[in-house]
Scaffold this motif. Structure first.
Motif, short mmCIF file in Angstrom:
data_model
loop_
_atom_site.label_atom_id
_atom_site.label_comp_id
_atom_site.label_asym_id
_atom_site.label_seq_id
_atom_site.Cartn_x
_atom_site.Cartn_y
_atom_site.Cartn_z
N ALA A 87 -55.16 -17.48 6.32
CA ALA A 87 -55.43 -17.30 7.75
C ALA A 87 -55.51 -15.82 8.06
CB ALA A 87 -54.36 -17.96 8.61
N VAL A 88 -56.45 -15.44 8.94
CA VAL A 88 -56.64 -14.05 9.34
C VAL A 88 -56.78 -14.00 10.85
CG1 VAL A 88 -58.30 -12.13 9.35
CG2 VAL A 88 -57.64 -13.20 7.20
N VAL A 89 -56.15 -12.99 11.45
CA VAL A 89 -56.31 -12.71 12.88
C VAL A 89 -57.00 -11.35 12.98
CG1 VAL A 89 -55.16 -12.33 15.08
CG2 VAL A 89 -54.26 -14.04 13.48
N ALA A 90 -58.26 -11.36 13.43
CA ALA A 90 -59.01 -10.11 13.61
C ALA A 90 -58.81 -9.64 15.04
CB ALA A 90 -60.48 -10.34 13.30
N VAL A 91 -58.26 -8.45 15.19
CA VAL A 91 -57.91 -7.92 16.51
C VAL A 91 -58.95 -6.87 16.90
CG1 VAL A 91 -56.12 -6.80 17.88
CG2 VAL A 91 -55.47 -8.33 16.02
N LEU A 92 -59.68 -7.15 18.01
CA LEU A 92 -60.74 -6.26 18.49
C LEU A 92 -60.46 -5.90 19.94
CD1 LEU A 92 -63.80 -8.24 17.04
CD2 LEU A 92 -62.49 -6.42 15.96
N PRO A 93 -59.60 -4.93 20.19
CA PRO A 93 -59.33 -4.51 21.58
C PRO A 93 -60.51 -3.73 22.14
CG PRO A 93 -58.16 -3.09 20.06
CD PRO A 93 -58.80 -4.16 19.23
N GLY A 94 -60.48 -3.49 23.44
CA GLY A 94 -61.60 -2.82 24.08
C GLY A 94 -61.88 -1.44 23.53
N ASP A 95 -60.85 -0.69 23.15
CA ASP A 95 -61.09 0.66 22.65
C ASP A 95 -61.56 0.68 21.20
OD1 ASP A 95 -58.77 -0.16 21.45
OD2 ASP A 95 -57.52 1.50 22.15
N ALA A 96 -61.78 -0.49 20.59
CA ALA A 96 -62.26 -0.55 19.21
C ALA A 96 -63.77 -0.65 19.12
CB ALA A 96 -61.63 -1.74 18.50
N ALA A 97 -64.46 -0.68 20.25
CA ALA A 97 -65.90 -0.92 20.22
C ALA A 97 -66.64 0.14 19.43
CB ALA A 97 -66.45 -0.99 21.65
N GLN A 98 -66.21 1.41 19.52
CA GLN A 98 -66.90 2.49 18.83
C GLN A 98 -66.73 2.43 17.32
OE1 GLN A 98 -68.96 4.54 20.43
NE2 GLN A 98 -68.45 3.41 22.31
N GLY A 99 -65.73 1.72 16.85
CA GLY A 99 -65.49 1.65 15.41
C GLY A 99 -66.10 0.46 14.73
N LEU A 100 -66.88 -0.34 15.45
CA LEU A 100 -67.43 -1.56 14.88
C LEU A 100 -68.84 -1.33 14.33
CD1 LEU A 100 -66.39 -4.21 17.59
CD2 LEU A 100 -65.27 -3.69 15.42
N ASN A 101 -69.10 -1.94 13.20
CA ASN A 101 -70.45 -2.05 12.66
C ASN A 101 -70.53 -3.33 11.84
OD1 ASN A 101 -69.32 -1.46 10.08
ND2 ASN A 101 -69.62 0.73 10.43
N ARG A 102 -71.72 -3.63 11.34
CA ARG A 102 -71.90 -4.91 10.65
C ARG A 102 -71.01 -5.04 9.41
NH1 ARG A 102 -77.81 -6.26 8.70
NH2 ARG A 102 -78.16 -6.04 10.95
N PRO A 103 -70.94 -4.05 8.52
CA PRO A 103 -70.06 -4.22 7.36
C PRO A 103 -68.59 -4.41 7.74
CG PRO A 103 -71.61 -2.45 6.96
CD PRO A 103 -71.74 -2.81 8.40
N TRP A 104 -68.14 -3.75 8.81
CA TRP A 104 -66.74 -3.91 9.20
C TRP A 104 -66.49 -5.35 9.61
CZ3 TRP A 104 -63.45 -5.75 12.71
CH2 TRP A 104 -62.12 -5.33 12.63
N VAL A 105 -67.33 -5.89 10.48
CA VAL A 105 -67.15 -7.27 10.95
C VAL A 105 -67.28 -8.24 9.78
CG1 VAL A 105 -68.00 -9.04 12.53
CG2 VAL A 105 -68.02 -6.64 13.24
#
Length: 788
Positions: free
Chosen positions: A720-738
């Motif tokens: 089981a995995v819980v992926a935490v994406l708070p609002g201030d994480a938007a700038q750190g997201l890209n396709r390989p990360w997700v």
């Protein structure tokens, strides 16, 4: 205290160990022939004297006898024979005398002859002379016995090392000197072997790679560096790092060139400029050549942290201009001249072939396409050498004959057929494709070949072992450090087939060491998922090999199973699809802010997932974008520790039962549970594998591990995995990360979602910045691209 030689016990020397090994054979040696015991000749004399110098004080009598034997030169054959008889059996003086009478007496040597009185008289005279010689021999034997039986004043007849040792013992016993004084000198030189018959020289075998250790730094060097740092206003705590980077002469080098402070990891150019101003005063200028050279090296080191093995010269000039260097072009030329960087022109376009009809030269020139400008790259030598060595090694594997090696491969799929006929094969696919590459190990073993598989992490090794068996599965780091099949006479890994899973995590330096460790004819399979995050180190070996197309490339057609696999497969092609999850395999948990994200993450891991899916908290993992921030790993781990294992943190912030993440090396993290602490450090249990974190690395390399970043989680999976994406994480997201974060889940994925439309936009549009590397053009220069 001087380190003891390897294999010695405290209080002994290497020479004593050698004597102890030789002594039994010497005691059982057969008696030597008379005349041979003396060992006449300069070589024997030298060996005997060496024995005297290595004798212990407690064996003074033996040392004296050895010295006397070394100095004695046989005057004639009779004296040499007598000495041999004495050495063979000194207690048999009477028997020697009797033997002499039997052989030299008148009744034993002359036959009576009535008609030869002159001859008889001559024989009597000769017998008398022989008898006198024997009497002299007997007297010498008796004298020697008397000397041995008489007491000898201790040490009066010793010389050389033996006398020095005896004097040292007496000095310690009398209290004149401390016993510790005599452990400060260098270890004794190893005993030279006795000269023997010439033997053929054994082949030189390269040693297995050893872990690099920082050289010991003297207290004087550290004190000098602290003084220089203090004068420049820099923290004195950097002294150890400075000496580690610049060596024993760090103070002198730093005083002569203050910008060499940039060689210390973490130091910024602004800090180095301030340090230089404090040391140089008015002489500190922005156009200082020392500053420019240091900045060029620093810019390339920072680029390596982002994955580049080289940078375009124009990019380096722009970066220098941003650091207030007046003439960036001149600074680059100066850095090249001083050898700070290397210059490459791997992007040189191929020259057009000359026209066959030379008559129409002008027309050919008009129709010829303009040559593309040459892209000049700058790089540091460590990455340049690694990349070139890697390209040569891959070309060597491809050119080595493997198709007709006599092995009979079992029937298999496309990947097995490709491996059977090529020395290098690239294999792509998701988590399900790991079974295909593992099957290559099994098939190679069935064909009678030495085969093994290697994974990036301990968790990857465990999953690989479930498919191949534990004896054929290793971590890549373990394989290179000596685990597994060992090495052959030439220093290469004793393997015919090696399958490397998680090949997308190979940086250029690790890959170069790996390929150099493979013998000619060995088959190498690089298997990985090109959609995950790239390696932490410089380079992108797997992507470059795929781009070069110089070897067979086999793409897996096995889809990842379940709703989680379907979701991740869509992300890999840029689509964030809504999948059917009847068993709540995928759950989206919307949140408004970071505080709520932390609360829901703790609730999911500690309560909801164990209760709803029967997955214990030890098998669930939180993954977030970074370490900092209000919902980064630090904040999540603090909240999860308070809920799951509260305690005072008596072991450097950790308690038994804490989950911990240990960064063993760059880009390689192991996760385990804290067991205990002792004088050596903190001990972890990583899924049954004990791991020791040295106490000096606890603060820098160990974190709580209930929450990880996606980069740390590469190569591992959890139920089981819980992926935490708070609002201030938007700038750190890209396709390989997700793709990487969501793909760590095997059965259940909860997404704590607070980034609104940033998530689908990152999946569809945001790709990682490309890395500048040289491996693909280097491979093209050595091999022709394979036809697809």
């Amino acid at each position: 205290m001087t380190a003891l030689p390897q294999g010695s016990a405290p209080g002994s020397t290497a020479d004593e160990s050698a004597e102890a090994e030789v002594a039994p054979g010497t005691a059982q040696a057969p008696a030597e022939e008379p005349g041979a015991a003396e060992g006449a000749g300069p070589g024997a004399e030298g060996e005997a004297r060496t024995g005297v110098e290595e004798a212990e004080p407690a064996d003074e009598l033996a040392a004296e006898e050895a010295g006397r034997a070394s100095e004695a030169e046989p005057a004639d054959a009779a004296e040499g024979e007598a000495e041999g008889v004495e050495r063979a059996d000194e207690a048999d003086g009477a028997e020697a005398e009797a033997g002499a009478d039997e052989t030299g007496g008148p009744e034993g040597t002359a036959e009576p002859a009535a008609d030869a009185e002159a001859a008889a008289a001559a024989q009597v005279s000769e017998a008398a002379a022989e008898l006198a010689a024997q009497r002299e021999l007997r007297a010498r034997i008796e004298q020697r016995k008397a000397e041995k039986d008489a007491p000898i004043p201790a040490g009066t007849k010793l010389s050389g090392t033996a006398a020095d040792l005896l004097a040292a013992v007496r000095a310690v016993e009398s209290g004149e000197k401390s016993g510790a004084t005599f452990f400060a000198g260098p270890p004794p030189a190893p005993r030279k072997p006795a000269p023997g018959p010439a033997q053929e020289a054994a082949p030189v075998r390269p040693r297995a790679p050893e872990s690099a250790q920082a050289p010991a730094t003297s207290a004087e060097a550290l004190a000098s560096v602290r003084s220089v740092l203090s004068r420049g206003g820099a923290p004195e705590t950097l002294a150890a790092q400075v000496t580690g980077a610049l060596g024993e002469q760090a103070a002198e080098r730093l005083g002569a060139d203050p910008w060499q402070l940039l060689s210390v990891p973490g130091v910024r150019p602004e800090q180095a400029d301030g340090f230089a101003r404090a040391l140089l005063g008015a002489e500190c200028r922005p156009d200082d050549e020392r500053r420019a050279a240091a900045l060029v090296g620093w810019i390339l080191e920072q680029a390596a942290l982002r994955g580049h093995t080289a940078l375009a010269a124009d990019d380096v000039r722009k970066a220098l201009a941003g650091r207030s260097v007046p003439d960036p072009d001149e600074a680059v030329q100066q850095a090249i001249a001083e050898g700070v960087v290397l210059v490459f022109q791997d992007g040189l376009a191929e020259e057009p072939e000359p026209a066959e009809d030379t008559a129409d030269t002008e027309g050919a020139e008009e129709s010829a396409e303009p040559v593309e400008p040459v892209e000049v790259l700058l790089g540091l030598d460590r990455y340049a050498l690694a990349e070139e060595s890697l390209a040569d090694g891959l070309a060597r594997l491809l050119n080595s004959p493997v198709g007709n090696d006599g092995s009979v491969w079992p029937e298999g799929g496309e990947l097995i057929r490709a491996v059977a006929g090529s020395g290098l094969v690239a294999h792509t696919g998701g988590e399900a494709a790991r079974a295909e590459s593992a099957a290559v190990v099994t098939a190679a073993a069935a064909a009678g070949l030495r085969a093994a598989g290697a994974a990036h992490t301990l968790d990857g090794q465990r999953r690989l072992a479930e498919l191949t068996g534990p004896l054929a599965a290793f971590t890549l780091a373990g394989l290179l450090s000596g685990e597994g099949p060992g090495r052959d006479a030439d220093g290469a890994l004793a393997l015919d087939v090696l399958v490397v899973q998680d090949a997308a995590q190979l940086d250029v330096e690790t890959a170069a060491v790996l390929v150099e460790s493979l013998a000619d004819g060995c088959r190498l399979v690089l298997s990985g998922d090109p959609g995950v995050l790239g390696p932490a180190g410089a380079g992108q070996v797997f992507q470059d090999v795929l781009s070069a197309r110089v070897c067979p490339v086999v793409a897996s057609r096995l889809p990842d199973a379940g709703p989680v696999g379907e979701l991740v497969s869509g992300i890999g092609i840029g689509e964030l699809n809504q999948v059917e999850a009847p068993g709540k395999e995928v759950v989206i948990v919307p949140v408004r802010d970071a505080g709520e994200a932390v609360h829901r993450c703790v609730q999911l891991l500690a309560d909801s997932i164990p209760r709803a899916f029967g997955i214990p908290v030890e098998q669930a993992q939180a993954i977030t974008v970074g370490h900092g921030g209000s919902a980064g790993t630090r904040a999540l781990n603090a909240a999860l520790k308070q809920r799951l294992n509260p305690g005072p943190g008596r072991f450097g912030g950790f308690d038994p039962g804490d989950r911990a993440a240990y960064a063993q090396d760059l880009g390689r993290t192991v996760v385990g549970t804290v067991v205990e602490a002792d004088a050596e450090g903190l001990r972890l249990d990583c899924a049954g594998t004990p791991v020791l974190v040295p106490k000096e690395r606890v603060e820098s390399a160990l974190r709580h591990g209930w929450a990880l970043t996606a980069h740390q989680a590469v190569g591992m999976r959890w139920p089981a995995v819980v992926a935490v994406l708070p609002g201030d994480a938007a700038q750190g997201l890209n396709r390989p990360w997700v793709y990487t974060a969501f793909g760590r889940a095997e059965r259940h994925l909860s997404v704590v979602h607070g980034v609104d439309q940033a998530l689908p936009r990152a999946v569809a549009e945001v790709l990682p910045a490309p890395r500048t590397t040289r491996l693909t053009p280097l491979l093209h220069g050595l091999m022709k691209p394979a036809e697809q």
